[in-house]
Scaffold this motif. Structure first.
Motif, PDB file in Angstrom:
ATOM      1  N   GLY A 162       0.819  -1.206   0.000  1.00 55.88           N
ATOM      2  CA  GLY A 162       0.000   0.000   0.000  1.00 55.88           C
ATOM      3  C   GLY A 162       0.854   1.257   0.000  1.00 55.88           C
ATOM      4  N   ARG A 163       1.913   1.250   0.812  1.00 60.90           N
ATOM      5  CA  ARG A 163       2.817   2.409   0.855  1.00 60.90           C
ATOM      6  C   ARG A 163       3.575   2.549  -0.462  1.00 60.90           C
ATOM      7  NH1 ARG A 163       7.752   4.459   2.320  1.00 60.90           N
ATOM      8  NH2 ARG A 163       7.657   6.356   3.595  1.00 60.90           N
ATOM      9  N   TYR A 164       3.956   1.419  -1.056  1.00 60.43           N
ATOM     10  CA  TYR A 164       4.670   1.443  -2.336  1.00 60.43           C
ATOM     11  C   TYR A 164       3.810   2.120  -3.407  1.00 60.43           C
ATOM     12  CZ  TYR A 164       6.846  -0.217  -6.651  1.00 60.43           C
ATOM     13  OH  TYR A 164       7.427  -0.274  -7.888  1.00 60.43           O
ATOM     14  N   PHE A 165       2.550   1.709  -3.504  1.00 57.73           N
ATOM     15  CA  PHE A 165       1.660   2.306  -4.494  1.00 57.73           C
ATOM     16  C   PHE A 165       1.472   3.795  -4.235  1.00 57.73           C
ATOM     17  CE2 PHE A 165      -0.381  -2.055  -5.237  1.00 57.73           C
ATOM     18  CZ  PHE A 165       0.327  -2.245  -6.410  1.00 57.73           C
ATOM     19  N   ALA A 166       1.335   4.150  -2.959  1.00 54.18           N
ATOM     20  CA  ALA A 166       1.072   5.548  -2.605  1.00 54.18           C
ATOM     21  C   ALA A 166       2.267   6.452  -2.871  1.00 54.18           C
ATOM     22  CB  ALA A 166       0.665   5.646  -1.135  1.00 54.18           C
ATOM     23  N   THR A 167       3.480   5.867  -2.996  1.00 53.21           N
ATOM     24  CA  THR A 167       4.675   6.686  -3.203  1.00 53.21           C
ATOM     25  C   THR A 167       5.209   6.621  -4.634  1.00 53.21           C
ATOM     26  OG1 THR A 167       6.043   4.837  -2.367  1.00 53.21           O
ATOM     27  CG2 THR A 167       5.405   6.555  -0.792  1.00 53.21           C
ATOM     28  N   ARG A 168       4.528   5.876  -5.533  1.00 53.40           N
ATOM     29  CA  ARG A 168       4.941   5.909  -6.944  1.00 53.40           C
ATOM     30  C   ARG A 168       4.573   7.280  -7.498  1.00 53.40           C
ATOM     31  NH1 ARG A 168       8.771   3.499  -6.635  1.00 53.40           N
ATOM     32  NH2 ARG A 168       8.253   3.752  -4.445  1.00 53.40           N
ATOM     33  N   PRO A 169       5.481   7.926  -8.249  1.00 49.80           N
ATOM     34  CA  PRO A 169       5.238   9.309  -8.695  1.00 49.80           C
ATOM     35  C   PRO A 169       3.872   9.560  -9.323  1.00 49.80           C
ATOM     36  CG  PRO A 169       7.478   8.673  -9.204  1.00 49.80           C
ATOM     37  CD  PRO A 169       6.809   7.442  -8.669  1.00 49.80           C
ATOM     38  N   VAL A 170       3.490   8.739 -10.300  1.00 48.47           N
ATOM     39  CA  VAL A 170       2.215   8.969 -10.996  1.00 48.47           C
ATOM     40  C   VAL A 170       1.041   8.776 -10.036  1.00 48.47           C
ATOM     41  CG1 VAL A 170       0.667   8.146 -12.807  1.00 48.47           C
ATOM     42  CG2 VAL A 170       3.129   8.300 -13.240  1.00 48.47           C
ATOM     43  N   ILE A 171       1.081   7.666  -9.270  1.00 43.89           N
ATOM     44  CA  ILE A 171      -0.004   7.383  -8.324  1.00 43.89           C
ATOM     45  C   ILE A 171      -0.012   8.419  -7.218  1.00 43.89           C
ATOM     46  CG2 ILE A 171      -0.938   5.697  -6.690  1.00 43.89           C
ATOM     47  CD1 ILE A 171       0.309   3.506  -8.414  1.00 43.89           C
ATOM     48  N   ALA A 172       1.191   8.784  -6.731  1.00 46.82           N
ATOM     49  CA  ALA A 172       1.280   9.755  -5.644  1.00 46.82           C
ATOM     50  C   ALA A 172       0.683  11.099  -6.047  1.00 46.82           C
ATOM     51  CB  ALA A 172       2.739   9.935  -5.211  1.00 46.82           C
ATOM     52  N   ARG A 173       0.960  11.517  -7.294  1.00 45.58           N
ATOM     53  CA  ARG A 173       0.394  12.794  -7.761  1.00 45.58           C
ATOM     54  C   ARG A 173      -1.123  12.725  -7.834  1.00 45.58           C
ATOM     55  NH1 ARG A 173       5.010  12.947 -11.128  1.00 45.58           N
ATOM     56  NH2 ARG A 173       3.889  11.937 -12.838  1.00 45.58           N
ATOM     57  N   ALA A 174      -1.628  11.589  -8.330  1.00 44.43           N
ATOM     58  CA  ALA A 174      -3.085  11.432  -8.430  1.00 44.43           C
ATOM     59  C   ALA A 174      -3.724  11.419  -7.043  1.00 44.43           C
ATOM     60  CB  ALA A 174      -3.422  10.152  -9.189  1.00 44.43           C
ATOM     61  N   LEU A 175      -3.095  10.673  -6.119  1.00 47.04           N
ATOM     62  CA  LEU A 175      -3.659  10.588  -4.767  1.00 47.04           C
ATOM     63  C   LEU A 175      -3.527  11.918  -4.029  1.00 47.04           C
ATOM     64  CD1 LEU A 175      -2.470   7.031  -3.617  1.00 47.04           C
ATOM     65  CD2 LEU A 175      -4.749   7.745  -4.384  1.00 47.04           C
ATOM     66  N   SER A 176      -2.436  12.641  -4.306  1.00 41.57           N
ATOM     67  CA  SER A 176      -2.268  13.954  -3.682  1.00 41.57           C
ATOM     68  C   SER A 176      -3.360  14.912  -4.136  1.00 41.57           C
ATOM     69  CB  SER A 176      -0.887  14.520  -4.031  1.00 41.57           C
ATOM     70  OG  SER A 176      -0.741  15.822  -3.536  1.00 41.57           O
ATOM     71  N   ARG A 177      -3.739  14.783  -5.412  1.00 39.61           N
ATOM     72  CA  ARG A 177      -4.760  15.685  -5.966  1.00 39.61           C
ATOM     73  C   ARG A 177      -6.173  15.261  -5.582  1.00 39.61           C
ATOM     74  NH1 ARG A 177      -4.824  19.281 -10.392  1.00 39.61           N
ATOM     75  NH2 ARG A 177      -6.884  19.515 -11.343  1.00 39.61           N
TER      76      ARG A 177
END
Length: 202
Positions: free
Chosen positions: A159-174
């Motif tokens: 879960g942390r790995y997915f949340a810290t991938r650049p593309v996924i992280a940007r989407a989740l941040s937004r």
């Protein structure tokens, strides 16, 4: 240790907890950049799943700490937490605050929030685990519990790995602050409806 049982335990865990990875990714995204958030999320996930296993083990030995009729009402936990999160998002939007800054200010979920969601989301797993534990015997049950608790750590890492991938992280941040309450509300409603709580099954 019987490798056959280990494989069965790993398969059973994966099948019954695949949706937890999505929820964990949202939790980790919500706590991104906040000191101690990873520790709190992992602690909450372990507490919630340990409670599920404890209830299942007790039921396998004949104890009924959680009546079957009560399981659907566990959906109220993520539903309430989701509505609370949605209310906070609405208040911030109404106040004209920036969503990304809010993510950092929130500090991520507390361990008890994660525990509540994990336990509620896995409440229906108890019905699956009980007969498996009961037929596995004490030795087999111990293997299941050890494998399950080990895989909780793997799930948290994933879960942390997915949340810290650049593309996924940007989407989740937004969008994460909007997705999290929606996912929690959906989980809560599904548990309530599928379990027939309040006569919702029609």
């Amino acid at each position: 240790m019987d490798l056959g049982i280990v494989g069965q335990a790993a398969g059973l865990f994966a099948v019954t907890n695949i949706d937890d990875i999505v929820v964990l990714s949202l939790f980790f995204a919500q706590g991104a950049g906040t000191r101690g958030s990873t520790r709190r999320i992992v602690l909450g996930q372990y507490l919630g799943f340990a409670a599920i296993v404890a209830v299942a083990v007790a039921a396998a030995f004949g104890a009924t700490f959680l009546p079957e009729s009560a399981v659907p009402y566990l959906g109220l936990l993520p539903l309430v937490l989701g509505l609370k999160a949605a209310w906070q998002v609405w208040k911030r939007r109404r106040g004209g605050e920036d969503g990304d800054d809010d993510q950092v200010a929130e500090g991520g979920p507390g361990p008890w929030e994660v525990t509540a969601v994990t336990f509620a989301n896995g409440g229906d797993n108890i019905g699956v685990y009980v007969p498996v534990f009961a037929t596995a015997g004490v030795g087999g049950m111990s293997v299941y519990v050890i494998v399950f608790l080990g895989l909780v750590g793997v799930w948290c890492f994933t879960g942390r790995y997915f949340a810290t991938r650049p593309v996924i992280a940007r989407a989740l941040s937004r969008w994460g602050h909007i997705l999290l309450p929606l996912v929690l509300i959906a989980i809560g409603l599904l548990i309530l409806i599928e379990g027939g709580a309040f006569g919702l099954d029609g």
